[in-house]
Write an enzyme that holds these catalytic residues in place. Structure first.
Site: not given
Ligand SMILES: Cc1ncc(COP(=O)(O)O)c(C=O)c1O
Lengths: 416, 279
Positions: A88, A110, A381
């Site tokens: 993020k 948000e 992620s």
């Molecule tokens: C660690 C992590 N992975 C994935 C996501 C999903 O978001 P996005 O699909 O935009 O990557 C989030 C959202 O808060 C997150 O904190």
């Protein structure tokens, strides 16, 4: 991709109240000048801060024990090691910096899991901008460590109590704040969703994940991966890790959505017990763009569900939706149990505690590694520290393969 | 002359808003009818959408009540047919509901059904002029008006674009932000009216108007009409909270409507401007 029109096939566009349109046009102009044309060295400044403040590049790690388990080479893109613990920050830092170049004085955002809010709060502290974060009441309860982190970085956290108190309500509430304060405020949207130019701009800030991963794979594996697997909520880490691979026709791209407790929809209650928008949603208009959404037959947006707050959203990025329609990206699902198993497995086999969001991608690899080729790249992620309480609660009383004996934690009070 | 143009033709128009089905179908019918008795010239009738991003807390809560009581697009059209009012009706809703109705994938079915039920026009707060082509076409085909909002931030090219699309009346947003009754009146109203002064549609000002005195001042500032939502929805909310009988709430609404209409009339009496040409 056509970021100039803001449309990805049928998807995208700008469906927002008139009061916001001039701000969106102003943002479009700033996106083109600073991000696309690097005016005033904006992108250089951004990349430098991503390195020094953010800790980029993040490693591409060969996961030995998973590789052995799946009889394939498994590489983990370690976005969990980025400052703040998730991908993020790439976007939050990009947008807060952009707002600063634009002369805005206040930042609002948000957040669902709290990761985006945390990243935004950190970026604001780093750049000296006041920050307010809207967060659903329910998400505040399940992601308390992140609420505290935001406040430690000086941000105000505004609880949103309408509806079920999750991300979709928080987005609506932030749009309202923006409409009232649009002249001096920038809304840092947290994923590749919302009106143009957000989906394109957020992708461009997240693109660094695949820029690095592609090079790293070349160096470390000697070739591009056969498949790239990652979770999809709104789709920002997804687009980030896919972007540079989209033109590599031989690389299969898998977006793993939250299958929740079931893929069936309760029409009566207007509730989808999942957040699998790409897999089960239909075309509609939500939060500023035309995209796939979870909605009932009338077009009312449904409440979604996932064990991971960050995937719990009824919409998805328009570009990702278009790539799925074109069959360039395969949308798949992993349910809550599969994600919990993925969480425990990575923790025990590799010593990496992943975010519950990322655990969905790991769950998919477990069940489908035979179809994913010899070199599999999984995007981690984010890290799972924020999820410990949720995992304790959700694992308890369920039959989750590979989980430690959760009851012992409780009797020894180890988690309190 | 269209029914909406007629409603603006003689004197200042009072344009109240209520969410259809708030807090329940039967009471809501009585409340909308009370507005007409109180002097409404046009009624904006909200069709509740689950993500009303342009709405403040008052109307948002009304929408939640109406949805919980079972309001749907199909029920909404029945509601319009069940209403016993003569004034023109404007459907205020969000684009996704319009887009999904019937076969889905476009606004045609929704507009056809709305026109058949007796809706005269639409306000769609999340549909800017840029994205409005298909809805504009459907409106033209069925003789409906498409009303657009001009915000305090709308300037330059955007004004031109909206001017070329708008019909019925232009909704002049008196202040930034979302809907909601305010104690004071925005000082941006006159400035906003100035920017649309030479448009050949009536100008109705809304957002934050809550008293007869406000209504008077808005008309004095040059508006052809006043739009009032939250101040009326507040009455519905209070009634629902206290469990007051529908007749009691209806009579309060009628009284409030009368106060607002009379304010508008006072504003016009000292204000003998020639009216712009109507189409
Ligand atoms: C660690 C992590 N992975 C994935 C996501 C999903 O978001 P996005 O699909 O935009 O990557 C989030 C959202 O808060 C997150 O904190």
């Amino acid at each position: 991709m056509s970021s100039d029109t803001g449309k990805f096939g049928e998807y995208g566009g700008q469906y927002v109240p008139e009061a916001l349109m001039p701000a969106i046009e102003e943002l479009e102009d700033a996106y083109e000048r600073y991000v696309l044309d690097n005016e005033d060295g904006f992108m250089d400044d951004f990349r430098e801060r991503l390195a020094d403040f953010g800790g980029r590049p993040t490693p591409l790690q060969r996961a030995d024990r998973l590789s052995e388990r799946y009889d394939a080479e498994v590489y983990l893109k370690r976005e969990d090691l980025l400052h703040g613990g998730a991908h993020k920050l790439n976007n939050a830092l990009g947008q807060v910096l952009l707002a600063k170049y634009m002369g805005k004085e206040r930042i609002i955002a948000e957040t669902g899991a709290g990761q985006h809010g945390t990243a935004t709060a950190m970026a604001c502290a780093h750049l000296g901008m006041p920050c307010e974060v809207y967060m659903g009441r329910r998400d505040i309860n399940r992601q308390r460590p992140n609420v505290f982190r935001m406040r430690l970085n000086g941000a105000d956290v505004n609880p949103v109590t309408v509806g079920r108190g999750t991300l979709k309500e928080a987005i609506s509430e932030t749009m309202r704040d923006w409409a009232a304060n649009v002249e001096d405020t920038h809304y840092v949207i947290g994923s590749v969703v919302g009106p143009h130019p957000f989906p394109a701009m957020v992708r461009d800030f997240q693109r660094v994940i695949s820029e690095e991963a592609r090079e790293q794979a070349r160096e470390q594996a000697g070739r591009l991966p056969d498949s790239v697997v990652t979770c999809a909520g709104g789709g920002s880490n997804t687009m980030g890790v896919f972007a540079e691979f989209v033109d590599d026709a031989d690389v299969a791209l898998y977006a793993v959505e939250a299958g929740g407790s079931s893929l069936e929809v309760d029409e009566e209650a207007g509730v989808a017990p999942n957040s699998a928008t790409l897999s089960t949603g239909t075309e509609g208009v939500l939060h500023g763009s035309r995209t796939r959404v979870l909605q009932d037959r009338d077009g009312q947006i449904m409440e979604s569900h996932s064990v991971s707050a960050g995937l719990d959203y009824a919409g998805v990025g328009p570009e990702l939706a278009a790539l799925v329609d074109r069959d360039r990206v395969t949308a798949v699902t992993v349910d809550d149990d599969g994600a919990l198993e993925g969480f425990h497995r990575l923790s025990q086999l590799e010593g990496i505690i992943p975010a519950l969001e990322s655990a969905h991608a790991l769950g998919y690899v477990e069940d489908h590694h035979d179809d994913l080729g010899d070199v599999i790249l999984v995007n981690v992620s984010g890290r799972g520290d924020k999820d410990l309480e949720t995992v304790l609660e959700e694992t308890h009383g369920r039959d989750i393969e590979g989980a430690p004996d959760i009851d012992t934690f409780e009797t020894t009070g180890g988690f309190q | 002359m269209s029914r909406i143009a007629e409603a603006f033709a003689d004197g200042p128009a009072f344009v109240p808003y209520l969410a259809a089905g708030d807090p329940d179908y039967e009471s809501s019918l009585a409340y909308v009818e009370a507005l007409e008795r109180g002097g409404a010239d046009v009624i904006e009738l909200g069709l509740p959408f689950s993500e009303p991003i342009a709405e403040g807390p008052t109307i948002q809560s009304a929408i939640v009540r109406a949805l919980e009581a079972g309001m749907t697009p199909t029920r909404y059209f029945e509601f319009v047919e069940d209403l016993d009012v003569d004034v023109p009706l404007v459907c205020m809703t969000y684009y996704n509901l319009i887009y999904q109705f019937g076969e889905g994938g476009g606004p045609a079915d929704f507009v056809r059904r709305a026109a058949e039920a007796g809706v005269d026009g639409f306000v769609v707060p999340d549909l800017p002029a840029e994205e409005a082509g298909p809805l504009r076409e459907a409106c033209d085909e069925h003789g409906c008006e498409l009303i657009f909002i001009v915000a305090p931030t709308t300037k330059g090219e955007r004004l031109e674009r909206i001017m070329s699309q708008v019909s019925g009346y232009v909704y002049v947003q008196a202040r930034l932000g979302t809907t909601g009754a305010r104690a004071d009146l925005s000082d941006r109203t006159a400035e906003s009216l100035e920017r649309v002064a030479d448009w050949d549609v009536p100008k109705a000002v809304g957002f934050g108007i809550s008293t007869g005195d406000h209504a008077q001042r808005v008309i004095e500032a040059g508006a052809d009409g006043v739009i009032v939502g939250s101040a009326l929805v507040d009455i519905v909310a209070t009634g629902a909270e206290r469990g007051d009988p529908a007749v009691t709430v209806a009579s309060k609404l009628e009284g409030k409507a009368r106060e607002l209409k009379e304010g508008a009339l006072r504003g016009a009496s000292g204000n003998e401007r020639p009216h712009p040409e109507r189409t």
